[in-house]
Design a protein around this motif. Structure first.
Motif, PDB file in Angstrom:
ATOM      1  N   LEU A 167       0.703  -1.177  -0.060  1.00  0.00           N
ATOM      2  CA  LEU A 167      -0.095   0.091  -0.023  1.00  0.00           C
ATOM      3  C   LEU A 167       0.909   1.005  -0.127  1.00  0.00           C
ATOM      4  N   PHE A 168       1.956   1.449   0.686  1.00  0.00           N
ATOM      5  CA  PHE A 168       3.012   2.322   0.663  1.00  0.00           C
ATOM      6  C   PHE A 168       3.486   2.699  -0.518  1.00  0.00           C
ATOM      7  N   ALA A 169       3.943   1.433  -1.272  1.00  0.00           N
ATOM      8  CA  ALA A 169       4.696   1.387  -2.524  1.00  0.00           C
ATOM      9  C   ALA A 169       3.597   2.165  -3.552  1.00  0.00           C
ATOM     10  N   CYS A 170       2.341   1.926  -3.637  1.00  0.00           N
ATOM     11  CA  CYS A 170       1.366   2.222  -4.494  1.00  0.00           C
ATOM     12  C   CYS A 170       1.149   3.821  -4.297  1.00  0.00           C
ATOM     13  N   GLU A 171       1.219   4.046  -2.957  1.00  0.00           N
ATOM     14  CA  GLU A 171       0.991   5.533  -2.643  1.00  0.00           C
ATOM     15  C   GLU A 171       1.995   6.601  -3.175  1.00  0.00           C
ATOM     16  N   LYS A 172       3.148   6.056  -2.965  1.00  0.00           N
ATOM     17  CA  LYS A 172       4.446   6.802  -3.602  1.00  0.00           C
ATOM     18  C   LYS A 172       4.396   6.628  -4.999  1.00  0.00           C
ATOM     19  N   LEU A 173       4.026   5.698  -5.600  1.00  0.00           N
ATOM     20  CA  LEU A 173       4.312   5.416  -7.095  1.00  0.00           C
ATOM     21  C   LEU A 173       2.877   6.244  -7.695  1.00  0.00           C
ATOM     22  N   GLY A 174       1.992   6.681  -6.960  1.00  0.00           N
ATOM     23  CA  GLY A 174       0.663   7.383  -7.368  1.00  0.00           C
ATOM     24  C   GLY A 174      -0.034   6.173  -8.377  1.00  0.00           C
ATOM     25  N   ALA A 175      -0.114   4.903  -8.080  1.00  0.00           N
ATOM     26  CA  ALA A 175      -0.799   3.953  -8.755  1.00  0.00           C
ATOM     27  C   ALA A 175      -1.831   2.898  -7.935  1.00  0.00           C
ATOM     28  N   PRO A 176      -3.042   3.269  -7.937  1.00  0.00           N
ATOM     29  CA  PRO A 176      -3.807   2.494  -7.340  1.00  0.00           C
ATOM     30  C   PRO A 176      -3.673   1.034  -7.313  1.00  0.00           C
ATOM     31  N   PRO A 177      -3.885   0.198  -6.218  1.00  0.00           N
ATOM     32  CA  PRO A 177      -3.526  -1.337  -6.509  1.00  0.00           C
ATOM     33  C   PRO A 177      -4.053  -2.125  -7.647  1.00  0.00           C
ATOM     34  N   ILE A 178      -5.222  -1.540  -8.023  1.00  0.00           N
ATOM     35  CA  ILE A 178      -5.719  -2.275  -9.118  1.00  0.00           C
ATOM     36  C   ILE A 178      -5.159  -1.935 -10.496  1.00  0.00           C
ATOM     37  N   THR A 179      -4.215  -1.112 -10.647  1.00  0.00           N
ATOM     38  CA  THR A 179      -3.599  -0.810 -11.788  1.00  0.00           C
ATOM     39  C   THR A 179      -2.041  -1.453 -11.691  1.00  0.00           C
ATOM     40  N   CYS A 180      -1.936  -2.295 -10.509  1.00  0.00           N
ATOM     41  CA  CYS A 180      -0.412  -2.812 -10.537  1.00  0.00           C
ATOM     42  C   CYS A 180      -0.688  -4.372 -10.647  1.00  0.00           C
ATOM     43  N   VAL A 181       0.256  -5.190 -10.970  1.00  0.00           N
ATOM     44  CA  VAL A 181       0.364  -6.361 -10.878  1.00  0.00           C
ATOM     45  C   VAL A 181       1.815  -6.870 -10.144  1.00  0.00           C
ATOM     46  N   ALA A 182       1.584  -7.685  -9.253  1.00  0.00           N
ATOM     47  CA  ALA A 182       2.735  -8.161  -8.124  1.00  0.00           C
ATOM     48  C   ALA A 182       3.166  -9.335  -8.591  1.00  0.00           C
ATOM     49  N   VAL A 183       4.473  -9.631  -8.375  1.00  0.00           N
ATOM     50  CA  VAL A 183       4.971 -11.045  -8.694  1.00  0.00           C
ATOM     51  C   VAL A 183       5.779 -11.431  -7.212  1.00  0.00           C
ATOM     52  N   GLU A 184       5.369 -12.451  -6.823  1.00  0.00           N
ATOM     53  CA  GLU A 184       5.588 -13.196  -5.716  1.00  0.00           C
ATOM     54  C   GLU A 184       5.924 -14.561  -5.794  1.00  0.00           C
ATOM     55  N   ASP A 185       6.856 -15.125  -4.679  1.00  0.00           N
ATOM     56  CA  ASP A 185       7.239 -16.613  -4.637  1.00  0.00           C
ATOM     57  C   ASP A 185       6.805 -17.187  -3.557  1.00  0.00           C
ATOM     58  N   SER A 186       6.260 -16.499  -2.377  1.00  0.00           N
ATOM     59  CA  SER A 186       6.207 -16.936  -0.902  1.00  0.00           C
ATOM     60  C   SER A 186       4.992 -16.715  -0.528  1.00  0.00           C
ATOM     61  N   LYS A 187       4.308 -17.620   0.378  1.00  0.00           N
ATOM     62  CA  LYS A 187       2.955 -17.417   1.031  1.00  0.00           C
ATOM     63  C   LYS A 187       2.908 -16.155   1.720  1.00  0.00           C
ATOM     64  N   SER A 188       3.967 -15.527   2.456  1.00  0.00           N
ATOM     65  CA  SER A 188       3.633 -14.273   3.287  1.00  0.00           C
ATOM     66  C   SER A 188       3.801 -13.167   2.062  1.00  0.00           C
ATOM     67  N   GLY A 189       4.523 -13.125   1.056  1.00  0.00           N
ATOM     68  CA  GLY A 189       4.553 -12.306  -0.018  1.00  0.00           C
ATOM     69  C   GLY A 189       3.228 -12.245  -0.741  1.00  0.00           C
ATOM     70  N   ALA A 190       2.631 -13.351  -1.290  1.00  0.00           N
ATOM     71  CA  ALA A 190       1.591 -13.351  -2.076  1.00  0.00           C
ATOM     72  C   ALA A 190       0.328 -12.900  -0.993  1.00  0.00           C
ATOM     73  N   THR A 191       0.403 -13.271   0.278  1.00  0.00           N
ATOM     74  CA  THR A 191      -0.795 -12.900   1.102  1.00  0.00           C
ATOM     75  C   THR A 191      -0.649 -11.350   1.274  1.00  0.00           C
ATOM     76  N   SER A 192       0.305 -10.561   1.287  1.00  0.00           N
ATOM     77  CA  SER A 192       0.701  -9.345   1.265  1.00  0.00           C
ATOM     78  C   SER A 192       0.059  -8.554   0.243  1.00  0.00           C
ATOM     79  N   ALA A 193       0.441  -9.278  -1.026  1.00  0.00           N
ATOM     80  CA  ALA A 193      -0.196  -8.450  -2.326  1.00  0.00           C
ATOM     81  C   ALA A 193      -1.906  -8.607  -2.217  1.00  0.00           C
TER      82      ALA A 193
END
Length: 251
Positions: A167-193
């Motif tokens: 959420l912090f990254a999206c705010e700083k980038l000026g990019a709403p979450p729905i306009t982003c795609v995350a790439v993750e390899d772990s349960k904790s990372g995937a859950t965060s996204a």
């Protein structure tokens, strides 16, 4: 109609670079010193730490160890341990780290299209991520101000699966979450996204065996992955599965 995807947010450890085993190898000795100082008999190898704490930064790992073994590290001492671990890990990464197979080629292909802005969103400390990107020849794609660390970028440090860093990254980038795609390899990372409301591609190519790759593919799909990537050669296909039309003209 789905919002146009403008940003791709990459996890770093074992997504862009093969760093997790090296990092846990470096911090096992320090972890065991801490357990010894607390009169805890158990000891960890790097491999055991990797199994128990993959996807978490050292601060998050220490919080879990305190809960598991019922001891308390004063906050000032905890910060000293975090700094010590960071130095040990960076030294190891600068010596041995390599990129995930095919990651550099995929970044180069997609960067040439000019369609997306890239950022790294990691639980690891900013300085460690920068060292990894430099060693892997990926730093050109990720300027320092587009590297976001749950450990050091936030006003209050945290770790995935807390969605705060996304959420912090999206705010700083000026990019709403729905306009982003995350790439993750772990349960904790995937859950965060997913908790941040960001469409997520699961990367399982860094797991060592076919059985583990399939197991993690199913786990990350259950968490909410829009696509599963076994090989970076399939990145563009997975972006399409996640709702990105990479054939759209650049606007």
């Amino acid at each position: 109609m789905k919002a146009k995807t403008t940003h791709i947010l990459f996890d770093c450890d074992n997504t862009l670079v093969l760093s997790e085993a090296l990092a846990f190898e470096a911090c096992a000795e320090l972890s065991n010193e801490i357990l010894s100082s607390q009169d805890v008999a158990d000891r960890y190898t790097g491999e055991q730490l990797l199994v128990d704490f993959v996807g978490k930064n050292f601060r998050g790992m220490l919080m879990d160890l305190q809960d598991k073994y019922n001891f308390i590290i004063p906050s000032e001492q905890l910060e000293k341990y975090v700094a010590m671990e960071e130095d040990k890990v960076i030294e190891k990464l600068r010596e041995k780290l390599v990129p995930c197979v095919g990651a550099n080629e995929a970044l180069e292909r997609l960067a040439k299209t000019g369609k997306y802005q890239f950022a790294v969103v990691s639980s690891s400390a900013h300085r460690r991520v920068i060292a990894s990107l430099e060693k892997a020849n990926q730093a050109t794609y990720f300027p320092s101000d587009r590297v976001f660390s749950a450990a050091t970028s936030l006003p209050k440090p945290t770790s995935k699966p807390d969605p705060a860093i996304y959420l912090f990254a999206c705010e700083k980038l000026g990019a709403p979450p729905i306009t982003c795609v995350a790439v993750e390899d772990s349960k904790s990372g995937a859950t965060s996204a997913v908790r941040a409301g960001i469409p997520m591609i699961a990367y399982v190519g860094s797991y060592e065996t076919p059985e583990k790759r399939d197991e993690m593919a199913n786990t990350l799909k259950d968490i909410g992955a829009a696509a599963v990537m076994y090989d970076w050669a399939d990145f563009e296909k997975c972006l399409e599965q996640a709702g990105c039309n990479i054939s759209d003209p650049v606007s």
